[in-house]
Design a protein around this motif. Structure first.
Motif, PDB file in Angstrom:
ATOM      1  N   TYR A  86       5.503  61.777 -73.747  1.00  0.00           N
ATOM      2  CA  TYR A  86       5.863  60.366 -73.849  1.00  0.00           C
ATOM      3  C   TYR A  86       4.618  59.489 -74.050  1.00  0.00           C
ATOM      4  N   ARG A  87       3.593  59.747 -73.262  1.00  0.00           N
ATOM      5  CA  ARG A  87       2.387  58.917 -73.333  1.00  0.00           C
ATOM      6  C   ARG A  87       1.561  59.172 -74.584  1.00  0.00           C
ATOM      7  N   GLN A  88       1.538  60.416 -75.061  1.00  0.00           N
ATOM      8  CA  GLN A  88       0.658  60.785 -76.174  1.00  0.00           C
ATOM      9  C   GLN A  88       1.449  61.299 -77.378  1.00  0.00           C
ATOM     10  N   CYS A  89       2.620  60.732 -77.608  1.00  0.00           N
ATOM     11  CA  CYS A  89       3.528  61.251 -78.628  1.00  0.00           C
ATOM     12  C   CYS A  89       2.952  61.218 -80.034  1.00  0.00           C
ATOM     13  N   GLY A 139      18.207  68.505 -71.856  1.00  0.00           N
ATOM     14  CA  GLY A 139      19.177  68.673 -72.930  1.00  0.00           C
ATOM     15  C   GLY A 139      18.568  68.454 -74.306  1.00  0.00           C
ATOM     16  N   LEU A 140      17.267  68.133 -74.358  1.00  0.00           N
ATOM     17  CA  LEU A 140      16.569  67.899 -75.617  1.00  0.00           C
ATOM     18  C   LEU A 140      15.387  68.843 -75.751  1.00  0.00           C
ATOM     19  N   SER A 141      14.985  69.112 -76.979  1.00  0.00           N
ATOM     20  CA  SER A 141      13.809  69.941 -77.221  1.00  0.00           C
ATOM     21  C   SER A 141      12.548  69.071 -77.119  1.00  0.00           C
ATOM     22  N   PRO A 142      11.382  69.702 -76.989  1.00  0.00           N
ATOM     23  CA  PRO A 142      10.138  68.918 -76.974  1.00  0.00           C
ATOM     24  C   PRO A 142       9.953  68.085 -78.246  1.00  0.00           C
ATOM     25  N   ILE A 143      10.360  68.634 -79.386  1.00  0.00           N
ATOM     26  CA  ILE A 143      10.236  67.900 -80.645  1.00  0.00           C
ATOM     27  C   ILE A 143      11.141  66.661 -80.636  1.00  0.00           C
ATOM     28  N   GLU A 144      12.348  66.802 -80.094  1.00  0.00           N
ATOM     29  CA  GLU A 144      13.266  65.657 -80.009  1.00  0.00           C
ATOM     30  C   GLU A 144      12.719  64.587 -79.066  1.00  0.00           C
ATOM     31  N   ILE A 145      12.155  65.009 -77.934  1.00  0.00           N
ATOM     32  CA  ILE A 145      11.539  64.064 -76.984  1.00  0.00           C
ATOM     33  C   ILE A 145      10.358  63.363 -77.643  1.00  0.00           C
ATOM     34  N   ARG A 169       8.028  58.546 -79.902  1.00  0.00           N
ATOM     35  CA  ARG A 169       7.332  57.888 -81.015  1.00  0.00           C
ATOM     36  C   ARG A 169       8.135  56.680 -81.494  1.00  0.00           C
ATOM     37  N   PHE A 170       9.435  56.853 -81.621  1.00  0.00           N
ATOM     38  CA  PHE A 170      10.296  55.764 -82.045  1.00  0.00           C
ATOM     39  C   PHE A 170      10.253  54.606 -81.044  1.00  0.00           C
ATOM     40  N   GLN A 171      10.356  54.900 -79.750  1.00  0.00           N
ATOM     41  CA  GLN A 171      10.338  53.853 -78.723  1.00  0.00           C
ATOM     42  C   GLN A 171       9.021  53.087 -78.729  1.00  0.00           C
ATOM     43  N   HIS A 172       7.903  53.803 -78.819  1.00  0.00           N
ATOM     44  CA  HIS A 172       6.600  53.139 -78.850  1.00  0.00           C
ATOM     45  C   HIS A 172       6.483  52.219 -80.068  1.00  0.00           C
ATOM     46  N   THR A 173       6.954  52.704 -81.204  1.00  0.00           N
ATOM     47  CA  THR A 173       6.864  51.926 -82.434  1.00  0.00           C
ATOM     48  C   THR A 173       7.759  50.691 -82.364  1.00  0.00           C
ATOM     49  N   ALA A 174       8.999  50.869 -81.934  1.00  0.00           N
ATOM     50  CA  ALA A 174       9.928  49.735 -81.834  1.00  0.00           C
ATOM     51  C   ALA A 174       9.419  48.694 -80.846  1.00  0.00           C
ATOM     52  N   ARG A 175       8.879  49.144 -79.717  1.00  0.00           N
ATOM     53  CA  ARG A 175       8.343  48.198 -78.725  1.00  0.00           C
ATOM     54  C   ARG A 175       7.196  47.388 -79.304  1.00  0.00           C
TER      55      ARG A 175
END
Length: 150
Positions: free
Chosen positions: A34-37, A65-71, A76-82
């Motif tokens: 999450y921190r270094q996506c 329920g998610l893979s590391p790639i999905e996380i 990455r999407f959350q950081h970018t949108a924020r």
């Protein structure tokens, strides 16, 4: 008795849930992803944690329920949108590239897949509403006083 059976089942389930939630390796890996996506590679992450990539993938699936790639993609999407919501003057393309997207097309495609709108459409709409990333600067805090004007 039925009460004893129910108690036995409840203790089994509680113990199982505790074991699942205390996977410190997976929690550490998720936190790092999450921190270094934008730059961490799943293979390197697994090596740093001294487990195999496939083992890490299984643990992620069991834990979230998610893979590391999905996380990684979601982070990455959350950081970018924020960042887009917080900095009205920043270039969407620059923010996307900084957060690990390969190019503008990659970013727009991912955004549309997740939100069902282009980044421009979403940002224009979102900036008209007050929300977590875009609070009114005229409000003193989360709650306004009865006499405060908008």
């Amino acid at each position: 008795t039925q009460g004893e059976k129910l108690s036995l089942i409840q203790s089994f389930l509680a113990e199982h849930l505790m074991r699942e939630s205390l996977d410190s390796v997976t929690e550490k890996a998720m936190s790092r992803l999450y921190r270094q996506c934008s730059w961490v590679q799943v293979q390197h992450l697994a090596e740093d944690l001294n487990i195999g990539r496939r083992q890490l993938e299984r643990r992620f699936k069991a834990f979230s329920g998610l893979s590391p790639i999905e996380i990684k993609g979601l982070s990455r999407f959350q950081h970018t949108a924020r960042k887009l919501m917080l900095d009205a003057l920043a270039s969407a393309n620059d923010i996307a590239l900084t957060n690990g997207y390969y190019d503008q097309s990659h970013f727009i495609h991912d955004f549309q897949r997740r939100i069902n709108a282009t980044p421009q459409q979403y940002i224009e709409d979102a900036r008209t509403r007050t929300h977590f990333y875009n609070t009114s600067r005229r409000l003193a805090g989360i709650l306004r006083t009865p006499d405060a004007s908008l």
